[in-house]
Design a protein around this motif. Structure first.
Motif, PDB file in Angstrom:
ATOM      1  N   ASP A 170      35.755  37.057  32.296  1.00 22.37           N
ATOM      2  CA  ASP A 170      34.706  36.134  32.742  1.00 22.37           C
ATOM      3  C   ASP A 170      35.015  35.604  34.143  1.00 22.37           C
ATOM      4  OD1 ASP A 170      33.069  36.352  30.584  1.00 22.37           O
ATOM      5  OD2 ASP A 170      33.784  34.556  29.565  1.00 22.37           O
ATOM      6  N   MET A 171      36.276  35.271  34.372  1.00 23.97           N
ATOM      7  CA  MET A 171      36.676  34.764  35.696  1.00 23.97           C
ATOM      8  C   MET A 171      36.466  35.834  36.768  1.00 23.97           C
ATOM      9  SD  MET A 171      40.309  32.969  34.802  1.00 23.97           S
ATOM     10  CE  MET A 171      40.571  32.015  33.308  1.00 23.97           C
ATOM     11  N   PHE A 172      36.861  37.073  36.474  1.00 30.49           N
ATOM     12  CA  PHE A 172      36.773  38.139  37.468  1.00 30.49           C
ATOM     13  C   PHE A 172      35.329  38.523  37.757  1.00 30.49           C
ATOM     14  CE2 PHE A 172      36.769  42.751  38.508  1.00 30.49           C
ATOM     15  CZ  PHE A 172      37.415  42.662  39.730  1.00 30.49           C
ATOM     16  N   LEU A 173      34.516  38.602  36.703  1.00 26.02           N
ATOM     17  CA  LEU A 173      33.116  38.981  36.907  1.00 26.02           C
ATOM     18  C   LEU A 173      32.283  37.835  37.457  1.00 26.02           C
ATOM     19  CD1 LEU A 173      32.484  41.109  33.692  1.00 26.02           C
ATOM     20  CD2 LEU A 173      33.042  41.909  35.992  1.00 26.02           C
TER      21      LEU A 173
ATOM     22  N   ILE B 211      44.323  39.558  57.827  1.00 24.96           N
ATOM     23  CA  ILE B 211      44.141  38.181  57.350  1.00 24.96           C
ATOM     24  C   ILE B 211      43.907  38.169  55.841  1.00 24.96           C
ATOM     25  CG2 ILE B 211      42.613  36.174  57.451  1.00 24.96           C
ATOM     26  CD1 ILE B 211      42.210  36.731  60.411  1.00 24.96           C
ATOM     27  N   MET B 212      43.059  39.075  55.359  1.00 20.07           N
ATOM     28  CA  MET B 212      42.773  39.093  53.916  1.00 20.07           C
ATOM     29  C   MET B 212      44.040  39.371  53.120  1.00 20.07           C
ATOM     30  SD  MET B 212      39.149  41.129  53.645  1.00 20.07           S
ATOM     31  CE  MET B 212      37.897  41.015  54.910  1.00 20.07           C
ATOM     32  N   LEU B 213      44.781  40.417  53.519  1.00 17.19           N
ATOM     33  CA  LEU B 213      45.976  40.800  52.757  1.00 17.19           C
ATOM     34  C   LEU B 213      47.050  39.724  52.827  1.00 17.19           C
ATOM     35  CD1 LEU B 213      47.569  42.834  51.122  1.00 17.19           C
ATOM     36  CD2 LEU B 213      48.238  43.984  53.258  1.00 17.19           C
ATOM     37  N   SER B 214      47.270  39.172  54.013  1.00 17.68           N
ATOM     38  CA  SER B 214      48.322  38.162  54.141  1.00 17.68           C
ATOM     39  C   SER B 214      47.956  36.887  53.382  1.00 17.68           C
ATOM     40  CB  SER B 214      48.582  37.843  55.618  1.00 17.68           C
ATOM     41  OG  SER B 214      47.401  37.395  56.250  1.00 17.68           O
ATOM     42  N   ALA B 215      46.653  36.530  53.342  1.00 23.36           N
ATOM     43  CA  ALA B 215      46.243  35.351  52.581  1.00 23.36           C
ATOM     44  C   ALA B 215      46.477  35.566  51.086  1.00 23.36           C
ATOM     45  CB  ALA B 215      44.776  35.040  52.848  1.00 23.36           C
ATOM     46  N   VAL B 216      46.201  36.777  50.610  1.00 22.62           N
ATOM     47  CA  VAL B 216      46.473  37.086  49.198  1.00 22.62           C
ATOM     48  C   VAL B 216      47.973  36.969  48.917  1.00 22.62           C
ATOM     49  CG1 VAL B 216      46.479  38.945  47.493  1.00 22.62           C
ATOM     50  CG2 VAL B 216      44.440  38.533  48.883  1.00 22.62           C
ATOM     51  N   LEU B 217      48.785  37.514  49.821  1.00 20.60           N
ATOM     52  CA  LEU B 217      50.240  37.435  49.637  1.00 20.60           C
ATOM     53  C   LEU B 217      50.719  35.982  49.654  1.00 20.60           C
ATOM     54  CD1 LEU B 217      51.377  40.425  51.909  1.00 20.60           C
ATOM     55  CD2 LEU B 217      51.244  40.352  49.404  1.00 20.60           C
ATOM     56  N   GLY B 218      50.132  35.185  50.528  1.00 24.28           N
ATOM     57  CA  GLY B 218      50.518  33.773  50.586  1.00 24.28           C
ATOM     58  C   GLY B 218      50.186  33.040  49.293  1.00 24.28           C
ATOM     59  N   ALA B 219      48.987  33.312  48.748  1.00 26.06           N
ATOM     60  CA  ALA B 219      48.599  32.658  47.486  1.00 26.06           C
ATOM     61  C   ALA B 219      49.501  33.118  46.341  1.00 26.06           C
ATOM     62  CB  ALA B 219      47.135  32.983  47.172  1.00 26.06           C
TER      63      ALA B 219
ATOM     64  N   PRO C 217      31.154  28.420  35.748  1.00 22.69           N
ATOM     65  CA  PRO C 217      30.566  27.432  36.664  1.00 22.69           C
ATOM     66  C   PRO C 217      31.342  27.380  37.969  1.00 22.69           C
ATOM     67  CG  PRO C 217      31.012  26.478  34.482  1.00 22.69           C
ATOM     68  CD  PRO C 217      31.726  27.791  34.544  1.00 22.69           C
ATOM     69  N   GLY C 218      30.655  27.005  39.024  1.00 20.18           N
ATOM     70  CA  GLY C 218      31.314  26.895  40.330  1.00 20.18           C
ATOM     71  C   GLY C 218      30.279  26.830  41.427  1.00 20.18           C
ATOM     72  N   SER C 219      30.736  26.847  42.666  1.00 21.71           N
ATOM     73  CA  SER C 219      29.802  26.901  43.790  1.00 21.71           C
ATOM     74  C   SER C 219      28.952  28.165  43.666  1.00 21.71           C
ATOM     75  CB  SER C 219      30.573  26.909  45.106  1.00 21.71           C
ATOM     76  OG  SER C 219      31.283  25.695  45.273  1.00 21.71           O
ATOM     77  N   ILE C 220      27.754  28.123  44.217  1.00 21.97           N
ATOM     78  CA  ILE C 220      26.728  29.136  43.918  1.00 21.97           C
ATOM     79  C   ILE C 220      27.215  30.572  44.114  1.00 21.97           C
ATOM     80  CG2 ILE C 220      24.491  30.018  44.705  1.00 21.97           C
ATOM     81  CD1 ILE C 220      23.764  27.046  45.305  1.00 21.97           C
ATOM     82  N   GLY C 221      27.897  30.846  45.221  1.00 22.89           N
ATOM     83  CA  GLY C 221      28.254  32.234  45.513  1.00 22.89           C
ATOM     84  C   GLY C 221      29.722  32.563  45.406  1.00 22.89           C
ATOM     85  N   GLU C 222      30.520  31.641  44.853  1.00 28.71           N
ATOM     86  CA  GLU C 222      31.968  31.832  44.892  1.00 28.71           C
ATOM     87  C   GLU C 222      32.566  32.332  43.587  1.00 28.71           C
ATOM     88  OE1 GLU C 222      33.146  28.339  48.127  1.00 28.71           O
ATOM     89  OE2 GLU C 222      33.658  28.102  46.015  1.00 28.71           O
ATOM     90  N   THR C 223      31.763  32.554  42.549  1.00 23.43           N
ATOM     91  CA  THR C 223      32.358  32.781  41.235  1.00 23.43           C
ATOM     92  C   THR C 223      32.746  34.238  40.973  1.00 23.43           C
ATOM     93  OG1 THR C 223      30.186  33.083  40.199  1.00 23.43           O
ATOM     94  CG2 THR C 223      31.070  30.841  40.271  1.00 23.43           C
ATOM     95  N   SER C 224      32.036  35.204  41.541  1.00 25.52           N
ATOM     96  CA  SER C 224      32.296  36.604  41.193  1.00 25.52           C
ATOM     97  C   SER C 224      33.332  37.232  42.124  1.00 25.52           C
ATOM     98  CB  SER C 224      31.005  37.422  41.248  1.00 25.52           C
ATOM     99  OG  SER C 224      31.283  38.785  40.947  1.00 25.52           O
ATOM    100  N   THR C 225      34.555  37.305  41.642  1.00 22.89           N
ATOM    101  CA  THR C 225      35.614  37.940  42.439  1.00 22.89           C
ATOM    102  C   THR C 225      35.320  39.419  42.643  1.00 22.89           C
ATOM    103  OG1 THR C 225      37.173  36.386  41.429  1.00 22.89           O
ATOM    104  CG2 THR C 225      38.112  38.234  42.641  1.00 22.89           C
ATOM    105  N   LEU C 226      34.681  40.058  41.666  1.00 18.24           N
ATOM    106  CA  LEU C 226      34.351  41.474  41.793  1.00 18.24           C
ATOM    107  C   LEU C 226      33.469  41.721  43.019  1.00 18.24           C
ATOM    108  CD1 LEU C 226      34.107  44.392  40.775  1.00 18.24           C
ATOM    109  CD2 LEU C 226      32.174  43.627  39.359  1.00 18.24           C
TER     110      LEU C 226
ATOM    111  N   HIS D 145      45.199  32.683  40.335  1.00 18.46           N
ATOM    112  CA  HIS D 145      44.654  31.811  41.384  1.00 18.46           C
ATOM    113  C   HIS D 145      43.610  32.552  42.226  1.00 18.46           C
ATOM    114  CE1 HIS D 145      46.993  28.141  40.976  1.00 18.46           C
ATOM    115  NE2 HIS D 145      48.069  28.879  40.727  1.00 18.46           N
ATOM    116  N   LEU D 146      43.717  33.881  42.262  1.00 15.24           N
ATOM    117  CA  LEU D 146      42.802  34.668  43.096  1.00 15.24           C
ATOM    118  C   LEU D 146      41.431  34.846  42.454  1.00 15.24           C
ATOM    119  CD1 LEU D 146      45.321  37.436  44.220  1.00 15.24           C
ATOM    120  CD2 LEU D 146      44.436  35.560  45.610  1.00 15.24           C
ATOM    121  N   ILE D 147      41.307  34.602  41.168  1.00 14.21           N
ATOM    122  CA  ILE D 147      40.026  34.850  40.496  1.00 14.21           C
ATOM    123  C   ILE D 147      39.383  33.568  39.979  1.00 14.21           C
ATOM    124  CG2 ILE D 147      40.588  37.218  39.865  1.00 14.21           C
ATOM    125  CD1 ILE D 147      41.246  36.260  37.055  1.00 14.21           C
ATOM    126  N   ILE D 148      39.932  32.427  40.333  1.00 11.33           N
ATOM    127  CA  ILE D 148      39.298  31.152  39.971  1.00 11.33           C
ATOM    128  C   ILE D 148      39.059  30.337  41.235  1.00 11.33           C
ATOM    129  CG2 ILE D 148      40.231  31.066  37.638  1.00 11.33           C
ATOM    130  CD1 ILE D 148      42.429  29.251  38.582  1.00 11.33           C
ATOM    131  N   GLY D 149      38.047  29.497  41.178  1.00  6.68           N
ATOM    132  CA  GLY D 149      37.730  28.674  42.342  1.00  6.68           C
ATOM    133  C   GLY D 149      37.171  29.498  43.499  1.00  6.68           C
TER     134      GLY D 149
END
Length: 402
Positions: free
Chosen positions: A239-242, A274-282, A246-255, A315-319
């Protein structure tokens, strides 16, 4: 006389007047401009700023459409307990006209306010200052509806958009000159000016505010909100990944965010560094917190325990972390410009985002503040990266002369 000819006639009629930028903007928005750049150090490819903006908007459209359906879906789940939860991404319980009509009724006015007010301010500044209307707001206007709660009052959004465009952009000289991401400036204004409409459990599902105190009140706590109160997340990983949460209108679907990120990387619009390094940082910050809980340094009596104990990769698939990393941390104006700087900039965004999530239970979402903070430090990072390169080259030069 066709529309194109009419616009061309108006352009010629008002050429040299203060109204000229307004007609030029309408003409170039609808049709290809008939002016081309033939020389200049800024020419790097065949595309231009408008095409770049259009590409980012195309990457955002799936998130907008999903957000419309999800807004209706989350509302119906609350008011009609008899309906079943969506099973799979192509579930008919999710993609139906009832969900779409409710979501569209709420989301489309937000989109219209975002573009209408924002472009109105852009046109006004262009007419007053006598410069062309810039295309930068095309992306900002699409980002804003995706990062706000579904029930945000439109008058609040109107004030926030005016503030964000004027203070976050125009006072610095317009597109390309701003220090802070304008969309995040708008969201930060809403957060500090109207905090009760940007956090809590009454703003993420349509109807929750209107039913407060009633026996059949709607609740819509986000996963981060539940964890901040040491309560179970209440949703499974799929559910989190797809994005069926609930959440901000466009931020919920990690897919869909992931697909949008790949599209931006493929078109060379978004920085993969930037994308890869931010993922590594999280992930790094999440691993540190998991290590703290595994070592027993804090117990489940701590108010920070639940958020620290979340599996580091979740953390990458919530919020809004994934959305912020893909669409806002990579803003080519406010991000670091050097390759090494992008690695540092992105890593710190991911690292600080998770840090703020855990230690700020009043607003358990850190990506907005992390990106704005790193926007400020991006020039400093680039400065020290360049100074480091200059020192290395000076050393090599001295060795050759020796």
């Amino acid at each position: 006389m066709g529309l194109k000819q009419k616009l061309h006639t108006l352009k010629e009629k008002y050429k040299g007047t203060k109204m000229a930028p307004a007609f030029n903007a309408l003409h170039t928005f609808l049709y290809l401009p008939n002016e081309t750049t033939h020389s200049g150090g800024h020419v790097r490819a065949a595309d231009d700023l408008k095409r770049t903006m259009n590409t980012v908007i195309m990457a955002l459209i799936p998130c907008l459409i999903f957000g419309i359906f999800n807004a209706g879906y989350q509302h119906n789940l609350q008011v009609m307990p008899e309906i079943t939860r969506a099973m799979g991404f192509f579930s008919g319980e999710f993609w139906n006209m009832d969900n779409f009509s409710i979501g569209a009724w709420k989301v489309l006015p937000i989109v219209l306010i975002s573009y209408g007010v924002g472009l109105g301010v852009e046109f006004l500044f262009a007419v007053i200052k006598g410069h062309e209307v810039e295309e930068g707001y095309l992306v900002t206007g699409m980002l804003v509806p995706l990062i706000v709660p579904i029930d945000i009052p439109l008058w609040m959004l109107t004030i926030a958009v005016i503030f964000g465009v004027v203070i976050g952009k125009e006072v610095f000289g317009g597109t390309g000159m701003n220090i802070l991401n304008p969309a995040l400036t708008i969201r930060a204004f809403l957060f500090f000016a109207y905090p009760t409409w940007m956090s809590g459990d009454k703003v993420w599902v349509h109807g929750a505010v209107d039913t407060v105190g009633q026996p059949d009140a709607i609740t819509g706590e986000t996963i981060l909100g539940s964890l901040a109160q040491s309560q179970p997340a209440g949703y499974d990983v799929m559910d989190m990944f797809l994005g069926f949460i609930p959440g901000s209108i466009g931020e919920t679907s990690t897919l869909l965010i992931l697909l949008g990120g790949l599209f931006l990387i493929f078109t060379k619009i978004g920085s993969w560094r930037i994308m890869l390094s931010a993922v590594l940082g999280a992930l790094a910050m999440g691993l540190i917190f998991n290590g703290v809980t595994d070592a027993g340094w804090i117990t489940d009596t701590s108010k920070f325990f639940a958020l620290m104990d979340v599996d580091f990769w979740q953390h990458l698939i919530i919020g809004g972390l994934a959305f912020g990393i893909v669409y806002m941390a990579t803003d080519p104006v406010t991000a670091s410009q050097t390759n090494k700087g992008k690695w540092i900039y992105g890593f710190l965004i991911g690292f600080i985002s998770v840090l703020i999530r855990v230690f700020n239970p009043a607003y358990p979402e850190g990506v907005m503040l992390a990106i704005l903070l790193m926007n400020v430090f991006a020039p400093t990072i680039d400065h020290y990266v360049l100074q480091g390169n200059i020192k290395k080259r000076m050393k090599r030069l001295k060795v050759k002369k020796a």
